[in-house]
Design a protein around this motif. Sequence first.
Motif, PDB file in Angstrom:
ATOM      1  N   SER A  32       0.856  -1.184   0.000  1.00 25.77           N
ATOM      2  CA  SER A  32       0.000   0.000   0.000  1.00 25.77           C
ATOM      3  C   SER A  32       0.895   1.237   0.000  1.00 25.77           C
ATOM      4  N   LEU A  33       0.282   2.376  -0.282  1.00 25.84           N
ATOM      5  CA  LEU A  33       1.051   3.617  -0.209  1.00 25.84           C
ATOM      6  C   LEU A  33       1.602   3.822   1.194  1.00 25.84           C
ATOM      7  N   SER A  34       0.809   3.485   2.207  1.00 23.50           N
ATOM      8  CA  SER A  34       1.274   3.678   3.587  1.00 23.50           C
ATOM      9  C   SER A  34       2.472   2.781   3.899  1.00 23.50           C
ATOM     10  N   TYR A  36       4.970   2.255   1.962  1.00 22.54           N
ATOM     11  CA  TYR A  36       6.127   3.050   1.552  1.00 22.54           C
ATOM     12  C   TYR A  36       6.243   4.338   2.365  1.00 22.54           C
ATOM     13  N   GLU A  37       5.124   5.021   2.590  1.00 21.53           N
ATOM     14  CA  GLU A  37       5.158   6.285   3.337  1.00 21.53           C
ATOM     15  C   GLU A  37       5.764   6.101   4.723  1.00 21.53           C
ATOM     16  N   GLU A  38       5.298   5.075   5.434  1.00 16.57           N
ATOM     17  CA  GLU A  38       5.770   4.862   6.810  1.00 16.57           C
ATOM     18  C   GLU A  38       7.256   4.526   6.850  1.00 16.57           C
ATOM     19  N   ARG A  41       9.309   7.881   5.717  1.00 21.75           N
ATOM     20  CA  ARG A  41       9.054   9.139   6.434  1.00 21.75           C
ATOM     21  C   ARG A  41      10.257   9.513   7.305  1.00 21.75           C
TER      22      ARG A  41
END
Length: 150
Positions: A32-34, A36-38, A41
């Motif tokens: 999911s995008l999250s 990668y985001e997490e 970050r």
Amino acid sequence: MDTNPPFQLREASLAELLWVHERIGEFPGKASLSFYEERLRHRVSLALVAVLEGELAGFKVGYQSELPETFYSWMGGVRAEFRGKGIATALAEEQERWAKAQGFTSVFFKTRNRFPAMIQFGIKRGFKIVDLYPKGGVEDYRIVMRKDLW
């Protein structure tokens, strides 16, 4: 060696990373995008994609590890239909060039016994096996490979 490959490398958005990730059969489960985001970050990171004939063909993403001078080549892959064209090598070379320019002195990645092509790719690129973590069956043992950036 062809100095003008048929593909281009450029920095990637998280959505592009996810799009390519979802099309690589070796990656189990749903990302999911999250995801990668997490992970990225608040980290020094580099996300690359390879574009061939207008299509996203492969990606490579990494970030600064807990050791400030060490870059972790976290995730990457090339879509099956684009393999054998030098894309993985070009992505790895660009990532290492960038990491060295940022002051990193080494790069490492983790793989599994079930991916002998990745182990061979690392060895061919000058990586050494520096650690092994038993997890699950022997096919899932984690192999850590590292290379100095001189």
